[in-house]
Design a protein around this motif. Structure first.
Motif, PDB file in Angstrom:
ATOM      1  N   ALA A  96      27.389  58.624 -20.369  1.00  9.81           N
ATOM      2  CA  ALA A  96      27.872  59.414 -19.239  1.00  9.81           C
ATOM      3  C   ALA A  96      26.969  59.118 -18.050  1.00  9.81           C
ATOM      4  N   VAL A  97      27.545  58.780 -16.921  1.00  9.78           N
ATOM      5  CA  VAL A  97      26.771  58.318 -15.765  1.00  9.78           C
ATOM      6  C   VAL A  97      26.842  59.369 -14.663  1.00  9.78           C
ATOM      7  N   VAL A  98      25.683  59.916 -14.287  1.00  4.64           N
ATOM      8  CA  VAL A  98      25.587  60.921 -13.226  1.00  4.64           C
ATOM      9  C   VAL A  98      25.179  60.215 -11.941  1.00  4.64           C
ATOM     10  N   LEU A  99      25.940  60.432 -10.865  1.00  2.00           N
ATOM     11  CA  LEU A  99      25.764  59.733  -9.595  1.00  2.00           C
ATOM     12  C   LEU A  99      25.523  60.749  -8.481  1.00  2.00           C
ATOM     13  N   PRO A 100      24.268  61.075  -8.161  1.00  2.00           N
ATOM     14  CA  PRO A 100      23.975  62.094  -7.153  1.00  2.00           C
ATOM     15  C   PRO A 100      23.881  61.528  -5.743  1.00  2.00           C
ATOM     16  N   ASP A 109      17.400  67.936  -5.279  1.00  3.23           N
ATOM     17  CA  ASP A 109      18.848  67.721  -5.300  1.00  3.23           C
ATOM     18  C   ASP A 109      19.284  66.900  -6.508  1.00  3.23           C
ATOM     19  N   VAL A 110      18.551  65.822  -6.798  1.00  2.00           N
ATOM     20  CA  VAL A 110      18.916  64.950  -7.911  1.00  2.00           C
ATOM     21  C   VAL A 110      18.861  65.713  -9.232  1.00  2.00           C
ATOM     22  N   LEU A 111      17.774  66.442  -9.455  1.00  2.00           N
ATOM     23  CA  LEU A 111      17.635  67.174 -10.713  1.00  2.00           C
ATOM     24  C   LEU A 111      18.623  68.338 -10.799  1.00  2.00           C
ATOM     25  N   SER A 112      18.925  68.954  -9.678  1.00  2.00           N
ATOM     26  CA  SER A 112      19.900  70.047  -9.683  1.00  2.00           C
ATOM     27  C   SER A 112      21.287  69.553 -10.055  1.00  2.00           C
ATOM     28  N   LEU A 113      21.670  68.379  -9.527  1.00  2.00           N
ATOM     29  CA  LEU A 113      22.982  67.852  -9.894  1.00  2.00           C
ATOM     30  C   LEU A 113      22.996  67.408 -11.356  1.00  2.00           C
ATOM     31  N   LEU A 114      21.893  66.871 -11.827  1.00  2.00           N
ATOM     32  CA  LEU A 114      21.808  66.535 -13.249  1.00  2.00           C
ATOM     33  C   LEU A 114      21.993  67.784 -14.100  1.00  2.00           C
ATOM     34  N   ASP A 115      21.401  68.901 -13.692  1.00  4.23           N
ATOM     35  CA  ASP A 115      21.573  70.155 -14.428  1.00  4.23           C
ATOM     36  C   ASP A 115      23.035  70.592 -14.440  1.00  4.23           C
ATOM     37  N   VAL A 116      23.718  70.405 -13.312  1.00  2.37           N
ATOM     38  CA  VAL A 116      25.148  70.743 -13.269  1.00  2.37           C
ATOM     39  C   VAL A 116      25.900  69.931 -14.319  1.00  2.37           C
ATOM     40  N   ALA A 117      25.611  68.648 -14.394  1.00  5.62           N
ATOM     41  CA  ALA A 117      26.292  67.798 -15.362  1.00  5.62           C
ATOM     42  C   ALA A 117      25.955  68.212 -16.791  1.00  5.62           C
ATOM     43  N   ALA A 119       7.057  59.876 -13.109  1.00  6.08           N
ATOM     44  CA  ALA A 119       5.697  60.381 -12.973  1.00  6.08           C
ATOM     45  C   ALA A 119       5.638  61.899 -12.901  1.00  6.08           C
ATOM     46  N   HIS A 120       6.611  62.529 -12.230  1.00  6.14           N
ATOM     47  CA  HIS A 120       6.534  63.957 -11.955  1.00  6.14           C
ATOM     48  C   HIS A 120       7.421  64.817 -12.844  1.00  6.14           C
ATOM     49  N   HIS A 121       8.423  64.218 -13.452  1.00  2.00           N
ATOM     50  CA  HIS A 121       9.349  64.988 -14.289  1.00  2.00           C
ATOM     51  C   HIS A 121       9.675  64.212 -15.560  1.00  2.00           C
ATOM     52  N   GLY A 122       8.675  63.564 -16.103  1.00  2.00           N
ATOM     53  CA  GLY A 122       8.875  62.707 -17.256  1.00  2.00           C
ATOM     54  C   GLY A 122       9.398  63.411 -18.481  1.00  2.00           C
ATOM     55  N   GLU A 123       9.164  64.727 -18.584  1.00  2.00           N
ATOM     56  CA  GLU A 123       9.636  65.462 -19.757  1.00  2.00           C
ATOM     57  C   GLU A 123      11.150  65.524 -19.852  1.00  2.00           C
ATOM     58  N   ARG A 124      11.831  65.179 -18.760  1.00  2.00           N
ATOM     59  CA  ARG A 124      13.290  65.283 -18.743  1.00  2.00           C
ATOM     60  C   ARG A 124      13.983  64.007 -19.198  1.00  2.00           C
ATOM     61  N   PHE A 125      13.232  62.915 -19.350  1.00  2.00           N
ATOM     62  CA  PHE A 125      13.860  61.621 -19.594  1.00  2.00           C
ATOM     63  C   PHE A 125      13.228  60.915 -20.785  1.00  2.00           C
ATOM     64  N   ARG A 126      14.046  60.139 -21.483  1.00  2.00           N
ATOM     65  CA  ARG A 126      13.566  59.335 -22.609  1.00  2.00           C
ATOM     66  C   ARG A 126      12.946  58.021 -22.142  1.00  2.00           C
ATOM     67  N   ALA A 127      13.484  57.436 -21.050  1.00  2.00           N
ATOM     68  CA  ALA A 127      13.024  56.131 -20.574  1.00  2.00           C
ATOM     69  C   ALA A 127      13.491  55.942 -19.137  1.00  2.00           C
ATOM     70  N   ALA A 128      12.946  54.901 -18.487  1.00  2.00           N
ATOM     71  CA  ALA A 128      13.258  54.629 -17.081  1.00  2.00           C
ATOM     72  C   ALA A 128      13.533  53.149 -16.876  1.00  2.00           C
TER      73      ALA A 128
END
Length: 634
Positions: free
Chosen positions: A441-445, A472-480, A508-517
């Motif tokens: 699933a691809v989120v496009l903010p 904004d980016v993280l908020s839209l991700l939360d919506v999804a 660097a700042h929100h790494g707990e939200r992601f598995r990889a980059a």
């Protein structure tokens, strides 16, 4: 859509219409040949299309005002420079008009259908395969003389060094027995986007202020007699002018931003009119942002047609010629609602446009009528779902979600666009289709800083990288992620250019939200970007300010020690927009910190790899992306 399906894409480009003849050029990636193939297609106003030329690399069709001729560009083979050709509108053999070492630009017809104007880069003697001043064989690139550089604006991504091959303005007599291009400017300054005056006596073109005497971020309109003479200033613009269109009363329409010195970034583009020395802005600066890439203004009756960026759409709108700073709400919408108008053209009351949608690379439509023909992908494509919500400060957030087939829960890829004054939108996006086709699933903010939401939205990021845009980016991700068919425990982040910056920052700042980059062609360090990027000499100060402390505070490299997730650094070796050192510095910092970091480098490519790079590299990149997410999100 799979990576192999890249070569199934047929993308329509520019349009021309005269009477019942509608021409459009197309391009298709050929992975096996590692080249792009395409040609001109004739589209019937009754519906349907047929191949109009059979050469493999024809583009930029322009039908003459009298409807008798078609001028276009043709390249004889992969890597060959495009040359200007002309052929009868009824069909027949094409006649080559130019043989220029670095090729010709798109043609513009004179009102009497006799001459064509175009620009072309002419190499300095002894460079780019040209014979040296003293004669003899042309040197190979590595044997050329050194460049003596005395300006900041000396190179351009995907072009190369510029001062030794400025574009010059030419005309050519189409009907002459032995047509020979006539040079109207001498290469002392660059010219662009020529247009004929209504009486055909002169040409209007775009050039840097004072004909580029010193580095400048202002572009003005100049005129030069069609039979030769000295250029004269026609319009001193309020910013960066472009796409001039001469009017019968001697006036001119054009696009321009309004800027103040170095502060050229995140500025909406307006339509302007200059008549009898008076300059009038037809569209409001805040709400109307014209998309120059879709084509110049087109005058139809007492109005002018323009493409406008609006909340992820590129809409065809009508602007009254006597308008004064009209807001978007007062401009008639003609086409492009929840879509992207890629190009448009008109002849009388016949208006045609190329329109792209999430599940369609492009359709040719008659505005106000039916779809005339569709250039499909040849494979099933996924629709886009619109997402809306609010950031933590209450600011509205907006974007899209492209879902794979099946019930899920699906792993998620957050994909941030470049720019930052760009946008995700309603148009076809091959990357989202490939990732969705692989089960993601691809989120496009479109965070603050993006284009198409008003100039204040774009300006919100000036001096604020890594603040409201992150919210904004993280908020839209939360919506999804509120959806039950998305897996909040399997999320990756990726992006290119500014999107690569954002990927590095979030890691660097929100790494707990992601598995990889997956960070691609990123800006990681503004201090070195200022001196190494082709635009760094002004772009860094405009967005971050001139102080090194502020630049480093907004640089992801400063916080590299906070990154712990698997991290892919992706770059092109010839990227001059975000130079290779931006990738190297981040990769070395991550590896030294013990991060599972890898680097993928593409030889011979610039900043535009994902959009216009070699087809084989584009396919290899898709394969690598899917292998990476398969490793970390499966």
């Amino acid at each position: 859509m799979r990576p192999d399906d890249l070569q199934s894409l047929t993308l329509p480009g520019s349009l021309s219409v005269r009477g019942d003849l509608v021409l459009v050029n197309t391009a298709t990636p050929d992975v096996a040949a590692d080249a792009y193939r395409g040609g001109l297609h004739a589209v019937s106003l009754a519906g349907g299309a047929r191949r109009w030329t059979w050469a493999e690399r024809d583009s930029a069709p322009r039908i003459s005002p009298d409807g008798r001729w078609v001028a276009f560009l043709r390249a004889d083979g992969p890597g060959a420079a495009p040359q200007l050709h002309v052929m009868p509108a009824t069909g027949g053999d094409a006649r080559r008009l130019t043989d220029l070492r670095l090729g010709a630009g798109a043609p513009a017809w004179s009102p009497d259908s006799r001459r064509l104007a175009f620009t072309a880069r002419v190499p300095e003697a002894g460079r780019y395969g040209a014979t040296p001043p003293a004669g003899g064989d042309a040197p190979t690139p590595e044997a050329e003389a050194p460049r003596h550089i005395q300006r900041l604006d000396y190179r351009l991504d995907d072009v190369g060094f510029t001062a030794d091959r400025h574009p010059r303005l030419f005309t050519v007599d189409v009907l002459a027995e032995a047509p020979a291009p006539v040079e109207l400017t001498d290469g002392a300054f660059k010219v662009g986007e020529p247009a004929w005056t209504a009486d055909g006596s002169a040409l209007v073109f775009v050039a840097d202020r004072d004909l580029g005497a010193v580095e400048t971020l202002y572009e003005d309109l100049y005129t030069v007699p069609a039979d030769g003479g000295e250029p004269e200033l026609l319009v001193q613009s309020p910013g960066q002018a472009g796409c001039p269109v001469a009017l019968p009363d001697g006036g001119v329409l054009f696009y321009s931003t309004e800027t103040d010195g170095v502060h050229t970034v995140a500025r909406n583009t307006s339509v302007w009119r200059c008549s009898v020395g008076a300059l009038t802005r037809l569209t409001e600066e805040e709400s109307v942002d014209c998309e120059r890439g879709s084509g110049p203004p087109v005058v139809v009756g007492d109005g002018v047609l323009v493409a406008v960026r609006n909340r992820g759409a590129v809409e065809l709108r009508r602007v009254p010629l006597d308008g004064v700073e009209l807001p978007l709400a007062e401009l008639e919408l003609l086409a492009g609602a929840e879509a992207e108008v890629k190009s448009f053209a008109a002849d009388g009351d016949v208006v045609v446009a190329v329109v792209s949608r999430p599940d369609s690379p492009g359709e040719v439509v008659r505005v106000g009528g039916d779809v005339l023909t569709s250039f499909g992908a040849g494979v099933p494509l996924r629709p886009a779902v619109e997402l809306t919500g609010s950031a933590s400060d209450g600011y509205p957030v907006h974007g899209w979600l492209v879902l794979p087939e099946g019930e899920g829960p699906h792993p998620v890829v957050l994909a941030v666009h470049g720019g930052p004054f760009m946008y995700h939108g309603w148009g076809f996006f091959d990357e989202a289709q490939v990732y969705a086709g692989a089960g993601y699933a691809v989120v496009l903010p479109n965070p603050r800083g993006s284009a198409g939401y008003g100039q204040a939205h774009g300006q919100a990021l000036v001096g604020a990288f890594g603040t409201v845009d992150v919210d904004d980016v993280l908020s839209l991700l939360d919506v999804a992620l509120e959806r039950p068919d998305l897996d909040a425990d399997r999320v990756g982040v990726m992006g290119g250019s500014y999107g690569g910056f954002m990927t590095s920052w979030l890691a660097a700042h929100h790494g707990e939200r992601f598995r990889a980059a997956w960070s691609e062609r990123a800006v990681n360090a503004w201090d070195s970007f200022a001196g190494s990027s082709d635009i760094g000499w002004f772009f860094t100060d405009a967005y971050c300010g001139p102080g090194l402390e502020a630049q480093r505070a907004m640089s992801p490299l400063t916080y590299a020690e906070k990154v712990s997730m698997p991290f892919m650094v992706v770059h092109s070796e010839h990227d001059w927009r975000c130079p290779l050192e931006q990738a190297q510095r981040m990769f070395v910092a991550l590896r030294r910190n013990g991060v599972e970091a890898e680097m993928l480098l593409f030889p011979g490519e610039g900043h535009e790899l994902t959009r216009s790079g070699r087809p084989r590299h584009r396919k290899q990149r898709f394969d690598a992306v899917l292998e990476w997410w398969g490793r970390h999100l499966s």
